[in-house]
Design an enzyme around this catalytic site. Structure first.
Site, PDB file in Angstrom:
ATOM      1  N   GLY A 461       0.768  -1.238   0.000  1.00 46.44           N
ATOM      2  CA  GLY A 461       0.000   0.000   0.000  1.00 46.44           C
ATOM      3  C   GLY A 461       0.794   1.280   0.000  1.00 46.44           C
ATOM      4  O   GLY A 461       0.266   2.322  -0.398  1.00 46.44           O
ATOM      5  N   ARG A 620      14.955  12.533   2.734  1.00 44.00           N
ATOM      6  CA  ARG A 620      14.442  12.938   1.424  1.00 44.00           C
ATOM      7  C   ARG A 620      13.076  12.308   1.181  1.00 44.00           C
ATOM      8  O   ARG A 620      12.888  11.109   1.405  1.00 44.00           O
ATOM      9  CB  ARG A 620      15.424  12.489   0.344  1.00 44.00           C
ATOM     10  N   ILE A 621      12.144  13.109   0.754  1.00 41.90           N
ATOM     11  CA  ILE A 621      10.802  12.623   0.444  1.00 41.90           C
ATOM     12  C   ILE A 621      10.727  12.357  -1.058  1.00 41.90           C
ATOM     13  O   ILE A 621      10.782  13.279  -1.870  1.00 41.90           O
ATOM     14  CB  ILE A 621       9.727  13.640   0.877  1.00 41.90           C
ATOM     15  N   LYS A 625       2.954  12.870  -2.457  1.00 34.91           N
ATOM     16  CA  LYS A 625       1.599  12.306  -2.420  1.00 34.91           C
ATOM     17  C   LYS A 625       1.581  10.996  -1.642  1.00 34.91           C
ATOM     18  O   LYS A 625       0.701  10.750  -0.814  1.00 34.91           O
ATOM     19  CB  LYS A 625       1.088  12.076  -3.843  1.00 34.91           C
ATOM     20  N   LYS A 693      15.091   8.145   4.924  1.00 34.91           N
ATOM     21  CA  LYS A 693      15.123   7.518   6.248  1.00 34.91           C
ATOM     22  C   LYS A 693      14.016   6.487   6.427  1.00 34.91           C
ATOM     23  O   LYS A 693      14.099   5.647   7.315  1.00 34.91           O
ATOM     24  CB  LYS A 693      14.970   8.581   7.340  1.00 34.91           C
ATOM     25  N   GLY A 694      12.985   6.564   5.647  1.00 35.27           N
ATOM     26  CA  GLY A 694      11.819   5.704   5.868  1.00 35.27           C
ATOM     27  C   GLY A 694      10.761   6.457   6.628  1.00 35.27           C
ATOM     28  O   GLY A 694      11.053   7.206   7.563  1.00 35.27           O
ATOM     29  N   GLY A 696       7.055   5.035   6.821  1.00 38.88           N
ATOM     30  CA  GLY A 696       5.828   4.295   7.108  1.00 38.88           C
ATOM     31  C   GLY A 696       5.611   3.924   8.558  1.00 38.88           C
ATOM     32  O   GLY A 696       4.468   3.776   9.000  1.00 38.88           O
ATOM     33  N   GLU A 697       6.702   3.755   9.334  1.00 40.56           N
ATOM     34  CA  GLU A 697       6.561   3.370  10.740  1.00 40.56           C
ATOM     35  C   GLU A 697       6.486   4.588  11.658  1.00 40.56           C
ATOM     36  O   GLU A 697       5.644   4.668  12.550  1.00 40.56           O
ATOM     37  CB  GLU A 697       7.737   2.484  11.169  1.00 40.56           C
TER      38      GLU A 697
END
Length: 730
Positions: A461, A620-621, A625, A693-694, A696-697
């Site tokens: 997802g 960094r993104i 969205k 860096k990540g 989702g958590e």
């Protein structure tokens, strides 16, 4: 070499697989059309502990279309060889249909295979199992602890004795279940000694493939796992559960492809859960709020046959400057199935305790909660002695306070009302480890100027298809439309599990490196080709844009990938990108500050979240969205943890009482009126080649304590148990 123009990375692009999903053309595990497939339904144990004394299958086998009923009475012995490298916790594993022992309520005790799903369901209801039942131990508060992990620095007991301010609290967090939209499902098919499974999994290669090879005692290459889409996971598909083994066993025993889909009820005991916790803390500080000591005494449920642990101790070791820390983490073996990682594993639970305790200390001292946290910012990671790669929590506090309007807050609890509603605001910090693991990605550039990138990752997802396409498009100098990213097949290059916020850092880095290698290969080819307009040019000056290689300062001098490959009679160029993280020289974490406003009905105790704001230091993104989808989803999950979610066990027999979405409450649209996410600009060059860096958590970590702290500010009542219920506030 000149840096590539960045047209896709950082752009708010829509999902490349979005149309497939909204039109129903994305194929999930149970939806693959496999010729000759039959259906399996699991028979679950009706007792929580004991042994099976008999299984009567006569009525089931008499039904039309029933092919077989398999149990420990007729199942073959399975290999269950050592599964080194899998994500299963240490222990003896649940060996399905290998003996008569029942270890938890709902354990699979038989499976019915029939030509239709309805026939299998009815026949399963006719299987009569008798038991010699015992009373199970399922109560965390009453059971004895098992394995114990400790950590210490300084002398916390001595420091607490001399602390000017001392607090001692006990917090509790209920068990939570993942409840993804897609139920867990497996289709299994044998062709000789080769097994193919279409499975809902977050770990294609090291998880499902490795586990099935170990269970059936066959070579790894004899198992193929296919999982192109996962309809939500939150960690629940990070290991291979018994139903996958059962589907493969049933397929081998019947000689037919077998489909097995767990019911919503079975998800509560057929897959994992966030374990319940009891967490005691003692906290000491001086009168200005400088922390001197903190002790953590943690108890968490696990199963009797496996010792599940998660990183619940880490935030207490490094989030704040603290010279004296003492921690003990005990797992409590119970007659339940094994827990598993759930969004923000370990860190989310610890943040509820630590950030609630910090709020309690701020109230005790009369210090603003943000100011208290600022006073305890560490200069380096005191648990490892390493410097932080980046740590911008102060900026998160500043940006969040400004956007949220924190300065308008009356610090006195129960001071703001709107009619019957008590209004409160709260905040909390969050942290999550930046995990990077070795990964590979195959990159192929075809003569028509299009590229194919493949890796055996999953996408439950977060938008893996899209984010990896963005990285590849910019690295190759192609448009998004001319790059295809494929995933979810064990025949593709291996990747780590799709969890722990490691996919973008790990797989994304492999994609970046592979595409860089291929672009370099193409540039070398063109500058050495006497027929190329770029012949003799300095390779370091060449960039690629929209599939055209050209000199950076002379765009007119160049040629397309298509022209280059066609002239050289090449059908394609191909590379394998491999990423292996370097030895850590820095402490690497993602951070956030979460702000919450709640309204509490003074008469009824009902809590309503009015707004949530998250500010993130996440490197960094890649896709704003997709980042918003992650952040808002994490906030919604945090609302559930704080106010709604609670898996209830009947301790008499171990049955899950509320094993459905009518009684296990999750947030709905009415519960999430105003959510906003802000991302600090920047990247972490020490973390990985793409500077991420990540996300989702960490977006889930800190949400529950921010809400709990807002509830205290609204009511003056400190609730130390999740979820916060109306009964607790009355």
């Amino acid at each position: 070499m000149s840096p590539q123009p960045q047209a896709a990375v950082g752009a708010p692009l829509s999902r490349v697989d979005g149309r497939l999903k909204v039109t129903g053309r994305a194929t999930f595990a149970a939806e693959h059309d496999i010729d000759g497939v039959v259906h399996a339904v699991v028979v679950d144990s009706r007792v929580g502990l004991g042994r099976i004394t008999g299984i009567d299958t006569r009525a089931a086998l008499a039904r039309p279309g029933v092919l077989k009923v398999i149990s420990h009475l007729n199942a073959p012995e399975l290999a269950y060889r050592d599964n080194a490298g899998s994500n299963n916790p240490p222990g003896r594993r649940l060996r399905v249909f290998q003996d008569d022992q029942v270890l938890f309520h709902g354990q699979p005790v038989a499976v019915v295979v029939a030509t239709t799903l309805e026939g299998a369901q009815h026949a399963a209801s006719l299987v009569n199992v008798s038991y010699d039942a015992e009373k199970p131990s399922t109560d965390l508060t009453a059971a004895k602890a098992g394995e114990r992990t400790t950590y210490a620095r300084g002398d916390a007991d001595k420091a607490l004795q001399s602390a000017a301010v001392r607090l001692e609290m006990t917090y509790r967090a209920a068990r939570n279940n993942h409840n993804p939209m897609e139920p867990h499902a497996t289709i299994a098919r044998w062709e000789g000694d080769r097994l193919t499974v279409w499975d809902k999994t977050q770990w294609v290669v090291g998880g499902t493939q490795t586990e099935l090879a170990a269970v059936f005692g066959i070579p790894l290459e004899s198992v193929r796992v296919i999982s192109p889409f996962v309809g939500g996971g939150f960690g629940s598909a990070l290991r291979t559960w018994p139903h996958t083994t059962i589907a493969a066993l049933a397929a081998r025993e019947t000689g037919r492809p077998v489909k097995l889909v767990l019911t919503r009820r079975q998800l509560y005991f057929g897959t994992g859960f966030r374990p319940a916790y009891e967490y005691k803390v003692r906290l000491g500080s001086d009168r200005r709020g400088r922390l001197t000591a903190m002790t953590h005494d943690v108890r968490a449920e696990t199963s009797s046959y496996e010792a599940f642990t998660e990183a619940v101790l880490v935030p207490g070791q490094m989030l704040y400057s603290m010279p004296n820390v003492q921690q003990a983490y005990s797992t409590v073996p119970l007659d339940v199935h094994t827990p598993l990682y759930m969004r923000g594993p370990g860190y989310a639970t610890a943040s509820f305790v630590i950030e609630s305790a910090m709020d309690e200390l701020a109230h005790e001292l009369g210090v603003d909660p943000i100011e208290l946290r600022r006073r305890n910012e560490p200069d380096d990671d005191q648990s490892s002695g390493l410097p932080f790669s980046t740590r911008r929590l102060r900026e998160c506090y500043t940006a969040g306070a400004r956007e949220f309007g924190w300065e308008r807050r009356n610090p006195k609890p129960r001071s703001t009302r709107e009619g019957d509603w008590l209004i409160g605001t709260g905040m909390a910090a969050g942290v999550y480890d930046t995990v990077r693991v070795a990964a590979q990605a195959r990159v192929r550039l075809d003569a028509d100027g299009t590229a194919l990138v493949e890796a055996a990752s999953s996408d439950m997802g977060p938008g893996t298809y899209t984010s990896q396409t963005q990285v590849a498009a910019d690295a190759l100098g192609l448009t998004m439309r001319t790059v295809t990213f494929r995933l979810g097949d064990s025949l593709m290059p291996p990747t780590p599990p799709h969890g722990g916020s490691m996919t973008m850092a790990s797989v994304g880095s492999a994609v970046q490196l592979g595409c860089d290698q291929l672009r370099t290969q193409a540039i070398k080819l063109t500058v050495e080709d006497e027929d190329s307009p770029l012949y003799g040019a300095d390779a370091d000056t060449i960039v690629v844009r929209s599939g055209r290689l050209h000199v950076k300062d002379d765009p007119a001098r160049g040629e397309t990938y298509r022209q280059l490959l066609t002239r050289n009679n090449l059908s394609h160029l191909e590379t394998l990108g491999s990423y292996t993280p370097a030895e850590a020289r820095f402490s690497m974490f993602a951070y956030n500050a979460t702000f919450a406003e709640v309204a509490v009905d003074a008469r009824l105790g009902l809590v309503r979240v009015r707004r949530l704001l998250g500010v993130y230091d996440a490197g960094r993104i890649i896709s704003p969205k997709l980042a918003d989808s992650q952040a808002l989803g994490g906030m919604v999950g945090g609302i559930g943890t704080a106010l709604l979610e609670h898996t209830v066990t009947d301790h008499r027999d171990g049955r899950i009482v509320n094993a459905d979405l009518a009684n296990y409450l999750v947030p709905v649209n009415a519960d999430v009126p105003d959510l906003k996410a802000i991302y600090l600009d920047g990247e972490d060059p020490e973390a990985d080649p793409i500077g991420v860096k990540g996300l989702g958590e960490v977006v889930h970590v800190g949400v529950a304590p921010a809400i709990a702290n807002a509830v205290f500010h609204a009511t003056g009542r400190r609730i130390r148990e999740l979820p916060i219920t109306a009964e607790a506030l009355l």
